[in-house]
Design an enzyme around this catalytic site. Structure first.
Site, PDB file in Angstrom:
ATOM      1  CG  ASP A  80      12.587 -34.103 -14.101  1.00  0.00           C
ATOM      2  OD1 ASP A  80      13.083 -33.171 -14.736  1.00  0.00           O
ATOM      3  OD2 ASP A  80      12.194 -33.983 -12.917  1.00  0.00           O
ATOM      4  CD  GLU A 133       8.909 -56.513 -21.900  1.00  0.00           C
ATOM      5  OE1 GLU A 133       7.677 -56.302 -21.931  1.00  0.00           O
ATOM      6  OE2 GLU A 133       9.535 -56.715 -20.849  1.00  0.00           O
TER       7      GLU A 133
HETATM    8  O1  ISL Z   1      16.796 -25.348 -13.207  1.00  0.00           O
HETATM    9  C1  ISL Z   1      17.362 -25.812 -12.252  1.00  0.00           C
HETATM   10  C2  ISL Z   1      17.487 -25.101 -10.961  1.00  0.00           C
HETATM   11  O2  ISL Z   1      16.851 -23.882 -10.976  1.00  0.00           O
HETATM   12  C3  ISL Z   1      17.963 -27.123 -12.403  1.00  0.00           C
HETATM   13  O3  ISL Z   1      18.792 -27.401 -11.383  1.00  0.00           O
HETATM   14  C4  ISL Z   1      16.859 -28.140 -12.556  1.00  0.00           C
HETATM   15  O4  ISL Z   1      16.079 -28.149 -11.429  1.00  0.00           O
HETATM   16  C5  ISL Z   1      17.423 -29.491 -12.795  1.00  0.00           C
HETATM   17  O5  ISL Z   1      17.989 -29.437 -14.048  1.00  0.00           O
HETATM   18  C6  ISL Z   1      16.353 -30.562 -12.779  1.00  0.00           C
HETATM   19  O6  ISL Z   1      15.398 -30.189 -13.697  1.00  0.00           O
HETATM   20  C7  ISL Z   1      14.239 -30.907 -13.862  1.00  0.00           C
HETATM   21  O7  ISL Z   1      13.598 -31.234 -12.653  1.00  0.00           O
HETATM   22  C8  ISL Z   1      13.138 -30.144 -11.868  1.00  0.00           C
HETATM   23  C9  ISL Z   1      12.289 -29.167 -12.694  1.00  0.00           C
HETATM   24  O8  ISL Z   1      12.062 -28.007 -11.948  1.00  0.00           O
HETATM   25  C10 ISL Z   1      12.978 -28.807 -13.985  1.00  0.00           C
HETATM   26  O9  ISL Z   1      12.173 -27.970 -14.750  1.00  0.00           O
HETATM   27  C11 ISL Z   1      13.290 -30.086 -14.697  1.00  0.00           C
HETATM   28  O10 ISL Z   1      13.845 -29.873 -15.957  1.00  0.00           O
HETATM   29  C12 ISL Z   1      12.335 -30.745 -10.765  1.00  0.00           C
HETATM   30  O11 ISL Z   1      11.458 -31.684 -11.293  1.00  0.00           O
END
Ligand code: ISL
Length: 556
Positions: A219, A270
């Site tokens: 993420d 690994e």
């Molecule tokens: O969907 C977004 C904004 O409304 C994107 O900017 C999103 O937050 C971004 O792609 C990062 O996404 C990931 O991390 C976020 C989470 O909310 C998303 O669901 C996840 O895919 C925070 O952890």
């Protein structure tokens, strides 16, 4: 294939399965709910694995199911080594993993390293500890600006709206330091310059690798390192919530992240069985994105450039060419993706008639709502192109049913922090997260047997239910099954692509003997009467490809 053979194949070293795999994203809270509480769970997933086997996918990726107060649907993790009771137990996870593997399906889990939940024990310790303490140093705490520290340390704005800093009250009751949160206030960012954070995540990776997972979706893989000194920055409002087309954003795409992935690459190596890392990195160009998948870094990264491409032939041709070139230049496969839990479902998005930046969503008052028939035709055609491309393709649960975005969710049911942090100005992502339909006549369309559902399911979704689509030869589900089967039979996940010219409004290329054409124009496109079809995105007679349709065919 015998079960043992399947297991041996999964363990085979050097297969680099991820180069050509079809990977299906499960959003656990909306997939299948065995407990009946209205939120999907791990036993629910296990009970529905046969449907995924029939669909023909190679792997599943599970969005987070770890312990979490669910302020951001699980992307706010309080304990990285346990399952949230909402979703079940670690034993349920092990059972799901074993059952998936027994069916030859690999399992990727979501890892959320940029930030934790504010309920994580480390953050709770940080709040109680003093400024400058080792406990605070695991996160990004700073003194405020202004005479009494009453102003945030810089001007950064949260992806979910509002400021990126939150001031705390110190243990003695006085107004204190501020902490950084790129996302919700309940999601404090870790300080990845701190070796203790790095060591902790190595151990978390090992925890899940030891259990047998085949890899991680990482993420916010573009956000873990912030520019030194945390300089001010004003985002371009046109660029969307992720800083979209912008270079030099001080919290995105900093060079320091690469060292972390090299470290993880070595750690995964690994282990046996070809474990893989897939980065979620929203970056301004594919060239830059390709830096995440250099040979000693991640194995894959999502192709958001492809996902963001509108229904326009020239732009689609360009992004496919660019993807193959830019990822190819570093020896990585391209990936392809049209939908996920953060974007408007592509059976709706491709027919939007007004601008809709990522993260905004569509709700009752939105402008430019799509025509559902046009949307579904384009959605099916887009997938027909995607599943013919060399590389790995990601599907998002429900797209195989042709599900549209749920656009009429009443305000009182909304849950995305985006909705709250923008005071309802942006609807956010709930519309693509509604529990999916399995059986047209069952409660909650077979999502569970109680009828409960954490987001309301639209009344017209019975016609998208899997059992209805299974019996309809022309359904989206049967289209996906055919595409995935043919893709495997003809090994389309690897190999090269030869461009063909079918006019300005077409995307046309050849994969070996198979011709692929999509018509993004408004007039039918004659393919020649020697065309013999393998698959059509929507059934048509003769050899003229209708608008918003795609097909695979051979000649002679
Ligand atoms: O969907 C977004 C904004 O409304 C994107 O900017 C999103 O937050 C971004 O792609 C990062 O996404 C990931 O991390 C976020 C989470 O909310 C998303 O669901 C996840 O895919 C925070 O952890």
């Amino acid at each position: 294939m015998a079960q043992l053979e399947q297991l041996e194949q999964l363990a085979a070293p050097g297969s680099q399965w991820w180069r050509s795999a079809v990977i299906y994203q499960i959003y656990p809270r909306s997939f299948a709910d065995a407990s009946g509480d209205g939120i999907g769970d791990l036993p629910g997933i296990t009970s529905r694995l046969d449907a995924l086997k029939q669909l023909g996918v190679d792997a599943i990726w599970l969005s987070p199911f770890m312990t979490s107060p669910q302020k951001d649907a699980g992307y706010d993790v309080a304990d990285y080594r346990d399952v949230d009771p909402l979703f079940g137990t670690l034993a349920d996870f092990d059972e799901m993993l074993a059952q998936a593997h027994a069916r030859g399906i690999r399992v990727i889990v979501d890892l959320v390293p940029n930030h934790s939940s504010d309920q994580h024990v480390w953050f709770q310790q940080a709040l109680k500890a003093a400024p400058g303490s080792p406990e605070r140093a695991r996160y990004i705490f700073r003194d405020g600006k202004g005479e009494n520290g009453e102003l945030p340390p810089n001007n950064w704005e949260s992806v979910f709206g509002g400021g990126m800093w939150q001031r705390i009250t110190e243990a003695d009751g006085t107004p204190g330091q501020w902490y950084l949160h790129i996302f919700d206030v309940s999601q404090p960012d870790f300080d990845w310059n701190n070796e203790e954070v790095r060591e902790e995540f190595r151990s978390i990776l090992r925890f899940w690798l030891d259990r047998g997972v085949d890899g991680f979706r990482v993420d916010v893989a573009h956000g873990m390192i912030k520019a030194a000194g945390l300089p001010d920055y004003v985002p371009d409002p046109e660029a969307g919530s992720m800083g979209g087309g912008e270079e030099n954003v001080p919290y995105w795409g900093q060079d320091g992240v690469h060292e972390i992935y090299r470290d993880w690459h070595r750690l995964l190596a690994e282990y046996d069985g070809d474990r893989a890392l897939c980065g979620e990195a929203w970056l301004p160009t594919l060239k830059k994105t390709a830096l995440w998948v250099r040979p000693d870094e991640m194995h894959q990264t999502f192709n958001f450039g492809y996902l963001m491409t509108p229904w326009d032939a020239e732009r689609l041709r360009d992004v496919i060419r660019e993807s193959l070139d830019d990822f190819g230049a570093v020896g990585a496969p391209s990936t392809w993706v049209l939908s996920n839990h953060d974007v408007v479902r592509h059976a709706s998005r491709l027919a939007l008639t007004a601008d809709n930046p990522q993260g905004e969503g569509i709700g009752p008052k939105s402008k430019g709502k799509p025509d559902p028939v046009v949307g579904l035709s384009r959605g099916r055609a887009a997938t027909t192109v995607m599943l013919s491309l060399p590389g790995s393709a990601y599907l998002y649960q429900g797209e195989e049913l042709g599900l549209p975005e749920a656009m009429e969710i009443p305000d009182e049911f909304r849950q995305d922090p985006t909705w709250f942090r923008t005071n309802g100005e942006r609807y956010g992502r709930d519309g693509c997260r509604v529990p999916i339909p399995w059986d047209a006549d069952a409660p909650a369309y077979g999502f569970n047997d109680t009828g409960a559902s954490w987001l309301p399911q639209p009344a017209e979704w019975a016609r998208f239910a899997r059992d209805v689509e299974e019996d309809d030869a022309t359904s989206t589900l049967n289209l996906y099954k055919t595409l995935i089967r043919l893709r495997r039979e003809h090994a389309l996940g690897s190999g090269s692509l030869v461009w063909e010219d079918a006019g300005e409004d077409a995307v046309a290329f050849r994969r070996g003997d198979i011709h692929v054409v999509a018509n993004l124009g408004t007039a039918p496109l004659e393919l020649g009467d020697d065309a013999t079809f393998l698959v059509q995105s929507a059934p048509f007679a003769g050899t003229a490809l209708p608008p918003d349709t795609a097909a695979w065919f051979t000649r002679g």
